[in-house]
Scaffold this motif. Structure first.
Motif, PDB file in Angstrom:
ATOM      1  N   TYR A 305      -5.223 -97.007 -28.260  1.00  0.00           N
ATOM      2  CA  TYR A 305      -5.339 -97.776 -27.023  1.00  0.00           C
ATOM      3  C   TYR A 305      -4.709 -99.139 -27.262  1.00  0.00           C
ATOM      4  N   GLU A 306      -4.391 -99.839 -26.178  1.00  0.00           N
ATOM      5  CA  GLU A 306      -3.637-101.084 -26.280  1.00  0.00           C
ATOM      6  C   GLU A 306      -4.385-102.223 -25.617  1.00  0.00           C
ATOM      7  N   ILE A 307      -4.430-103.356 -26.290  1.00  0.00           N
ATOM      8  CA  ILE A 307      -5.018-104.580 -25.751  1.00  0.00           C
ATOM      9  C   ILE A 307      -4.081-105.732 -26.064  1.00  0.00           C
ATOM     10  N   GLN A 308      -3.605-106.410 -25.018  1.00  0.00           N
ATOM     11  CA  GLN A 308      -2.725-107.569 -25.169  1.00  0.00           C
ATOM     12  C   GLN A 308      -1.549-107.274 -26.110  1.00  0.00           C
ATOM     13  N   ALA A 354      -9.279 -92.010 -27.266  1.00  0.00           N
ATOM     14  CA  ALA A 354      -9.644 -93.283 -27.885  1.00  0.00           C
ATOM     15  C   ALA A 354     -10.005 -94.334 -26.836  1.00  0.00           C
ATOM     16  N   GLY A 355      -9.425 -94.227 -25.653  1.00  0.00           N
ATOM     17  CA  GLY A 355      -9.720 -95.214 -24.612  1.00  0.00           C
ATOM     18  C   GLY A 355     -11.134 -95.128 -24.073  1.00  0.00           C
ATOM     19  N   LEU A 356     -11.856 -94.028 -24.374  1.00  0.00           N
ATOM     20  CA  LEU A 356     -13.232 -93.859 -23.888  1.00  0.00           C
ATOM     21  C   LEU A 356     -14.276 -94.244 -24.924  1.00  0.00           C
ATOM     22  N   LEU A 357     -13.829 -94.503 -26.144  1.00  0.00           N
ATOM     23  CA  LEU A 357     -14.760 -94.826 -27.230  1.00  0.00           C
ATOM     24  C   LEU A 357     -15.092 -96.312 -27.276  1.00  0.00           C
ATOM     25  N   LYS A 358     -16.155 -96.614 -27.972  1.00  0.00           N
ATOM     26  CA  LYS A 358     -16.511 -97.990 -28.287  1.00  0.00           C
ATOM     27  C   LYS A 358     -16.645 -98.140 -29.791  1.00  0.00           C
ATOM     28  N   ASP A 359     -16.375 -99.333 -30.263  1.00  0.00           N
ATOM     29  CA  ASP A 359     -16.463 -99.599 -31.692  1.00  0.00           C
ATOM     30  C   ASP A 359     -17.878 -99.322 -32.168  1.00  0.00           C
TER      31      ASP A 359
END
Length: 375
Positions: A305-308, A354-359
């Motif tokens: 997934y991508e962030i900034q 992966a976009g549905l998971l949380k750390d």
């Protein structure tokens, strides 16, 4: 009594609903996700470069003499052969100039013959001491002058013949004729800047593109020289402007030894066969150069997934998903990444969703599968 009965019955349903809710498992427990164990593998990749297509020969045909066009012998777009007459310029003044030059040669030959006879007679008289040395020298000079006049006349004759031949404007190469705006009666000159017509030899096409200086230096370092790098290039493909891939492969045959100071690039040329005439001079395309990456780690894009503008993957550590920023090289298929940094062989990652998971989410270790792609 009925109202009390309904009230008791409603309270019973509510109690039952609350009891069911209290027995539902709490969210956030172990969840099955497809996992992937990373292992090195080889991948055949490709890189694209913007390119311009040109005919093997694009010749601008211009007149070498001045005059009016009396014949247009070429059909626009037609196949033409080397030496085929395309246009004819008015030949009358050039025929007259040729006749005049031939007459001048005849006169010069007669004068040269007369001067020679005169010289031979003077030499005989000089031997008999009838004439002076001055008269002999004069006869010799007259003969040399007659010879020079003959040579000049002969040169003018050659020039006149050439000018007459130039009135027939011929194709310098085999190819296809372009468009022309010149018709019968048009006045043309040898100094005109606009060509009468263009003839293109499109049996093979040259495709020009550029690499950065850094890329060319990398090739030179890898193969030792530009010549060795040129020989190492595999057959390449051509993606046309409509998105289709040209049916014939090409070969890179030239790497320029000069760097464009403005763009910082080096020009390259590839050759493609064009027997079907599908490629047209002046067109644009993308050159596709294949290459192999050996022993690299490949992950599906669905596992990131991508962030900034940063890309992350979930690495599984002790049964939990751990968000990890990674450096990747994007493969042209839009489905996978090659991992450049932050992951290594043997690591386990979440390969999808992966976009549905949380750390820190718990994932099922039983879902781990090795990467089975062939190397």
């Amino acid at each position: 009594m009925k109202a009390k009965s309904y009230l008791v019955l409603g309270l019973g349903y509510m109690a039952l609903l609350v009891g069911c809710q209290s027995q539902t498992p709490q969210q956030g427990g172990q969840t099955d996700y497809p996992l992937l164990t990373l292992k090195p593998e080889n991948r055949q990749l490709s890189v694209k470069y913007s390119a311009v297509i040109e005919g093997k020969q694009d010749v601008e045909v211009r007149p070498q003499v001045s005059g009016t066009i009396t014949e247009v012998c070429v059909k626009e777009g037609a196949r033409v052969s080397k030496g085929q007459v395309l246009f004819v310029i008015d030949q009358v003044p050039y025929l007259a100039a040729l006749k005049q030059a031939e007459a001048s040669v005849a006169t010069a030959e007669a004068n040269e013959a007369t001067a020679k006879l005169t010289l031979e007679g003077k030499e005989s008289l000089y031997k008999d001491k009838v004439i002076s040395d001055f008269e002999l020298r004069t006869a010799r000079n007259n003969y040399q002058s007659a010879q020079a006049s003959l040579m000049q006349a002969q040169a003018e004759l050659v020039n006149a013949r050439n000018n007459l031949s130039y009135t027939e404007i011929k194709s310098p190469v085999d190819g296809y004729a372009g468009m022309t705006s010149y018709r019968i009666g048009a006045l043309v000159t040898s100094g005109m800047t606009e060509p009468l017509i263009r003839v293109s030899d499109n049996s093979q096409m040259y495709v020009y593109f550029s690499m950065t200086e850094k890329q060319v230096l990398s090739l030179t370092a890898q193969y030792g020289s530009l010549d060795s790098a040129l020989l190492s290039f595999p057959p390449i493909q051509l993606e046309l402007n409509d998105g289709s891939v040209y049916q014939h492969t090409g070969k890179i045959d030239v790497i320029s030894g000069l760097i464009d100071k403005t763009a910082g690039t080096v020009s390259l040329r590839a050759v493609f066969d064009n027997q079907e005439k599908r490629l047209m001079s002046g067109g644009s395309a993308n050159v596709i150069i294949p290459y192999e990456r050996q022993q690299c780690l490949v992950i599906p894009q669905g596992g990131t997934y991508e962030i900034q503008n940063r890309i992350f993957a979930y690495k599984v550590v002790d049964g939990k998903a751990e968000s990890t920023p990674i450096e990747v090289f994007e493969i042209n298929d839009g489905k996978e990444y090659i991992v450049e940094d932050r992951l290594q062989a043997g690591d386990v990652i979440v390969s999808e969703g992966a976009g549905l998971l949380k750390d820190g989410a718990i994932v099922a270790a039983s879902a781990v599968k090795p990467n089975t792609e062939e190397e």
